[in-house]
Scaffold this active site. Sequence first.
Site, PDB file in Angstrom:
ATOM      1  N   GLY A 108      -2.429   4.217  -3.789  1.00 21.80           N
ATOM      2  CA  GLY A 108      -3.372   3.115  -3.806  1.00 21.80           C
ATOM      3  C   GLY A 108      -2.837   1.863  -3.146  1.00 21.80           C
ATOM      4  O   GLY A 108      -1.749   1.850  -2.562  1.00 21.80           O
ATOM      5  N   GLU A 124       0.848  -1.188   0.000  1.00 22.33           N
ATOM      6  CA  GLU A 124       0.000   0.000   0.000  1.00 22.33           C
ATOM      7  C   GLU A 124       0.879   1.233   0.000  1.00 22.33           C
ATOM      8  O   GLU A 124       1.895   1.292   0.708  1.00 22.33           O
ATOM      9  CB  GLU A 124      -0.918  -0.001   1.222  1.00 22.33           C
ATOM     10  CG  GLU A 124      -1.910   1.148   1.251  1.00 22.33           C
ATOM     11  CD  GLU A 124      -2.952   1.000   2.354  1.00 22.33           C
ATOM     12  OE1 GLU A 124      -3.836   1.870   2.442  1.00 22.33           O
ATOM     13  OE2 GLU A 124      -2.879   0.017   3.115  1.00 22.33           O
ATOM     14  N   GLY A 125       0.512   2.208  -0.812  1.00 24.32           N
ATOM     15  CA  GLY A 125       1.259   3.454  -0.893  1.00 24.32           C
ATOM     16  C   GLY A 125       0.337   4.653  -0.850  1.00 24.32           C
ATOM     17  O   GLY A 125      -0.858   4.529  -0.536  1.00 24.32           O
ATOM     18  N   GLY A 126       0.902   5.809  -1.181  1.00 26.36           N
ATOM     19  CA  GLY A 126       0.125   7.033  -1.110  1.00 26.36           C
ATOM     20  C   GLY A 126      -1.000   7.098  -2.119  1.00 26.36           C
ATOM     21  O   GLY A 126      -2.046   7.713  -1.870  1.00 26.36           O
ATOM     22  N   ASP A 161      12.512   9.389  -7.062  1.00 30.07           N
ATOM     23  CA  ASP A 161      12.369   8.909  -5.690  1.00 30.07           C
ATOM     24  C   ASP A 161      13.099   7.578  -5.500  1.00 30.07           C
ATOM     25  O   ASP A 161      12.553   6.642  -4.918  1.00 30.07           O
ATOM     26  CB  ASP A 161      10.889   8.765  -5.328  1.00 30.07           C
ATOM     27  CG  ASP A 161      10.663   8.605  -3.827  1.00 30.07           C
ATOM     28  OD1 ASP A 161      11.524   9.065  -3.045  1.00 30.07           O
ATOM     29  OD2 ASP A 161       9.632   8.020  -3.430  1.00 30.07           O
TER      30      ASP A 161
END
Length: 439
Positions: A28, A24-26, A139
């Site tokens: 979705g 899970e990330g920012g 990133d």
Amino acid sequence: MSDTPKSPPRLVGARYTLGALIGEGGMGKVYRAKDTRLDRDVAIKLLHPQLSLRADADQRFLREARIGAQLSHENLVQTYDFGRDGKNLYLAMEFLEGRDLASFLRDNGTLEETKLVAIASQVAAGLAAAHDKDLVHRDLKPENIFLMEEEPMTCKVIDFGMAVQSSTAVSGIMPRLTIDGSIGGTPRYMAPEQLRGKAPIAASDVYALGCVLFELAAGVAPYDLDALGEIAAHHLYAPIPELRSHCPTLSPVLCELVRRCLGKTPNSRPTMQQISDRLDEVSAGPSRRRHNRRSTRPHRDERAIPASTNVPTESMGGPIEDAALPEGESGLVAVQGTLPASVLMSLRASGFAITDESEYSQALCVIGLGLSCDKLLEMCNQHPLVIADAAPGDMDRVSLLLRMGVAEVIARPVCSDDLITKLRRAIRIHSRTSKENTP
């Protein structure tokens, strides 16, 4: 008592059967899924429902899919499909089994040199391919390097959700969707130009790779700090740390390569292609360096990694960028504090007029020397361009000054060349920013 019937597996896009949640990330959640048409495992990323209410969410998710679709390399995660399932946007990607490099480091500490070179070579090769498409990851960090096999070390770069594309490529199709001057990325691995609010470029990924390689070898990041201001100040001004002091047995060639990746300015760093080629040579050994496995790959830049050059250096550490003053930008400089006569003469010889008046409105820049932070804050509130000083190594003051809005920090005692270079650079950047913000 009868068993409660199980709900049927969820089908996304009339094609993908969702399985377990794997991340899970920012933007979705990511699920393991089965592609029912091609009978293969995939990873499905579903946009968070709350983000679907944002006007730009669809465009951002589509942008990530289009960027991913351009990437085709064995060391980059592959994007297969993109679509909408009811109200949910989804992205189908290559399913990877293993763990990220951050998890590996937590369990194993550092990497031995042969494994470090193997990881670095693959990451550099993958990002070189991305850079050939004018794509900047923006990133890169251990969490975004996925380790699939530990023997031999095999990895892929993942998560291009923050990637940007240069204006020379399909910028009309894929806008950056970021505000100029905003900072995106992870501060511990961000290049100095990103921390200054400039748009990230390929050389910014090179700097991040240098940070990652340093951490893989030493067990700590180059600037292992917690406060954002301190991290930024060290990336901008602190001397490049010596990797050999952490890893005495590491080869000089690898230490020098990491040092060059951590150059303070973009043009002092090698390209990702040059790094990839050099690492191939290191891993192949002297007898095979002319016949390494990627020797037939086309190059964007055929030059070898440049030797160290006699570029100007900041007293606070690291090379500084060329700071030619725009035509017509010489003029009045206000000085609060005491400058040696030789420095004043150098400023005047460079085309600057000096005043010590407290009225700053007519001055291009205000130089505050030996002043308290309260006084410097007052100056920053009155003038957009302030240069202040700090004792060498006093990163607490440097960090505080940057947070206050000081444009440049110079080390004591003030050197003519450093001051003139910083003064010209500050005026040039301010002039360019003002023009960009003018309607």
